[in-house]
Design an enzyme around this catalytic site. Structure first.
Site, mmCIF file in Angstrom:
data_model
loop_
_atom_site.group_PDB
_atom_site.id
_atom_site.type_symbol
_atom_site.label_atom_id
_atom_site.label_comp_id
_atom_site.label_asym_id
_atom_site.label_seq_id
_atom_site.Cartn_x
_atom_site.Cartn_y
_atom_site.Cartn_z
ATOM 1 N N TYR A 252 -2.084 -14.104 -1.457
ATOM 2 C CA TYR A 252 -0.644 -14.070 -1.838
ATOM 3 C C TYR A 252 -0.078 -15.707 -1.997
ATOM 4 C CZ TYR A 252 -0.913 -9.123 -0.684
ATOM 5 O OH TYR A 252 -1.665 -7.956 -0.456
ATOM 6 N N HIS B 270 -10.022 -7.288 0.333
ATOM 7 C CA HIS B 270 -8.782 -7.119 -0.387
ATOM 8 C C HIS B 270 -9.448 -6.778 -1.812
ATOM 9 C CE1 HIS B 270 -4.935 -9.382 -1.452
ATOM 10 N NE2 HIS B 270 -4.990 -7.921 -2.282
HETATM 11 P P1 NAD Z 1 6.651 -2.830 -2.794
HETATM 12 O O1 NAD Z 1 6.801 -1.201 -3.565
HETATM 13 O O2 NAD Z 1 7.177 -2.861 -1.296
HETATM 14 O O3 NAD Z 1 7.816 -3.438 -3.651
HETATM 15 C C1 NAD Z 1 8.463 -4.840 -3.345
HETATM 16 C C2 NAD Z 1 9.427 -5.246 -4.118
HETATM 17 O O4 NAD Z 1 10.476 -4.489 -3.832
HETATM 18 C C3 NAD Z 1 9.810 -6.524 -4.083
HETATM 19 O O5 NAD Z 1 10.351 -7.123 -5.171
HETATM 20 C C4 NAD Z 1 11.160 -6.505 -2.966
HETATM 21 O O6 NAD Z 1 11.769 -7.586 -2.893
HETATM 22 C C5 NAD Z 1 11.643 -5.348 -3.463
HETATM 23 N N1 NAD Z 1 12.228 -4.574 -2.380
HETATM 24 C C6 NAD Z 1 12.048 -4.497 -1.114
HETATM 25 N N2 NAD Z 1 12.787 -3.663 -0.478
HETATM 26 C C7 NAD Z 1 13.891 -3.372 -1.260
HETATM 27 C C8 NAD Z 1 14.954 -2.649 -1.036
HETATM 28 N N3 NAD Z 1 15.488 -1.938 -0.032
HETATM 29 N N4 NAD Z 1 16.120 -2.770 -2.309
HETATM 30 C C9 NAD Z 1 15.309 -2.994 -3.578
HETATM 31 N N5 NAD Z 1 14.428 -3.625 -3.488
HETATM 32 C C10 NAD Z 1 13.297 -3.733 -2.365
HETATM 33 O O7 NAD Z 1 5.542 -3.538 -3.032
HETATM 34 P P2 NAD Z 1 4.496 -4.577 -2.474
HETATM 35 O O8 NAD Z 1 5.346 -5.553 -2.082
HETATM 36 O O9 NAD Z 1 3.592 -4.940 -3.437
HETATM 37 O O10 NAD Z 1 3.716 -3.891 -1.366
HETATM 38 C C11 NAD Z 1 4.175 -3.994 0.084
HETATM 39 C C12 NAD Z 1 3.020 -4.726 0.747
HETATM 40 O O11 NAD Z 1 1.839 -4.068 0.664
HETATM 41 C C13 NAD Z 1 2.632 -6.039 0.264
HETATM 42 O O12 NAD Z 1 3.728 -7.051 0.611
HETATM 43 C C14 NAD Z 1 1.360 -6.138 0.717
HETATM 44 O O13 NAD Z 1 1.320 -6.864 1.980
HETATM 45 C C15 NAD Z 1 0.805 -4.848 0.767
HETATM 46 N N6 NAD Z 1 0.132 -4.566 -0.673
HETATM 47 C C16 NAD Z 1 -1.276 -4.609 -0.341
HETATM 48 C C17 NAD Z 1 -2.093 -4.559 -1.606
HETATM 49 C C18 NAD Z 1 -3.607 -4.748 -1.567
HETATM 50 O O14 NAD Z 1 -4.299 -4.887 -0.560
HETATM 51 N N7 NAD Z 1 -4.420 -4.644 -2.677
HETATM 52 C C19 NAD Z 1 -1.574 -4.273 -2.849
HETATM 53 C C20 NAD Z 1 -0.156 -3.905 -2.807
HETATM 54 C C21 NAD Z 1 0.702 -4.113 -1.735
#
Ligand code: NAD
Length: 308
Positions: free
Chosen positions: A56, A119
């Site tokens: 990240y 990952h």
């Molecule tokens: P998410 O579905 O949580 O969406 C994040 C997006 O939504 C960002 O743009 C954020 O600013 C926005 N957001 C957050 N809260 C909000 C709200 N209340 N209203 C409007 N917009 C909002 O997707 P993500 O960030 O990809 O997933 C969460 C976490 O999961 C990641 O940060 C990561 O730590 C993990 N993750 C891991 C993998 C992997 O291991 N391959 C893949 C995806 C996510």
């Protein structure tokens, strides 16, 4: 905030987890100081799971999270990853991931993480992930550098294959249980429970589509799925609820996972997401949402090696 057991690990994790990819600017530029405040505020509000990766922001997220957790490390369950180091840079070999974890620990300013995940394993040779990567991660666990280990990824078949071939403590699946796709419920949740594996559900907003704001240009979902985000926001507006909170609430109401990881990078976002837990769900909301999201639910995209 309520805490649930993360599988058989003995770790207790909050209903909402803090996804730190945004600290690495995965969703656009952020104010780093505000990101630090968001982490501190989340800890104060009872969020205890923090998930990051060296991938990240090309290590920026780990550096920022490490700084923000100074003085708070003992109050959180810290999860990072190994094997993915760039958009197309994957190396799950024992030497690389072992050295990689040492680098992560330095950035995170700690001597161990609570969870270490390989990952996006679908980009690796799964036989080697099973035969070499996981044993190397167990060796890091034995050395006290990671308390528990597991894998993350998108295609459920790849996650299940690794989980059934070798003992894991934790699996992180993303974009597979939310208003735009629920196939984790059929293909993964029951198997993880049977195996005693702690299940982390990531991306409740389908990586931003359901937040009612700008969707990043790199988003892999088909165009019609991305377009449905605006229709969802319009429905939420009619019912007087914030789209992000509604989308998150749908996930936190799902009992089969230990925690839902949502991406946050500001105090305001932490508060918006905490509000999801207590919001009143208006009568008729889910039915109206079904009308706009039902037709595009379950549309997946390719990720990883074709054979996986
Ligand atoms: P998410 O579905 O949580 O969406 C994040 C997006 O939504 C960002 O743009 C954020 O600013 C926005 N957001 C957050 N809260 C909000 C709200 N209340 N209203 C409007 N917009 C909002 O997707 P993500 O960030 O990809 O997933 C969460 C976490 O999961 C990641 O940060 C990561 O730590 C993990 N993750 C891991 C993998 C992997 O291991 N391959 C893949 C995806 C996510």
């Amino acid at each position: 905030m309520e805490r649930k057991a993360l599988g058989g690990t003995g770790l207790m994790v909050s209903t909402i987890g803090f996804g730190a990819s945004g600290l690495g600017e995965a969703f656009g530029e952020i104010d780093g100081v505000e990101g630090t405040r968001a982490v501190a505020h989340a800890v104060e509000c009872g969020i205890n799971l923090f998930d990051v990766s060296p991938y990240y922001g090309n290590t920026l997220a780990e550096t920022r999270l490490g700084e923000a957790l100074v003085g708070r490390r003992d109050r959180v369950v810290l999860s990072t990853k190994c094997g993915r180091y760039g958009v197309d840079t994957f190396d799950f070999s024992p030497g690389t991931i072992t050295a990689g974890l040492e680098d992560s620990l330095r950035r995170l300013k700690t001597d161990h993480v609570d969870v270490l995940l390989a990952h996006d394993v679908e980009f690796g040779d799964l036989d080697r992930v099973i035969g070499e990567t996981i044993p190397a991660m167990r060796a890091m666990q034995a050395a006290g550098k990671a308390r528990f280990i597991g894998v993350s990824g998108y295609p459920l078949g790849a996650l299940v294959r690794v989980m059934e071939a070798v003992e894991l403590d934790v699996v992180l699946s993303y974009c597979r249980y939310n208003l735009l796709n629920t196939d984790m419920d059929v293909e993964l949740s029951g198997k993880a429970a049977e195996a005693g594996v702690g299940l982390i559900n990531a991306s409740p907003l389908h990586m931003g589509i359901l937040g009612g704001r700008l969707v990043p240009a790199w988003h892999p979902a088909p165009a019609e799925v991305q377009a449905a985000g605006a229709l969802f926001a319009e429905v939420c507006g009619r019912y007087g609820v914030a789209p992000g909170a509604a989308a998150l609430r749908f996930c936190t109401d799902y009992p089969e996972v230990a925690t839902t990881l949502v991406g946050m990078a500001s105090v305001e976002q932490v508060d918006e997401n905490l509000a999801a837990l207590t919001m009143e769900v208006p009568d008729g909301l889910w039915g109206a949402v079904e009308e706009v999201l039902g037709p595009v639910r379950g549309r997946v995209w390719a990720s990883g090696r074709v054979e996986n």
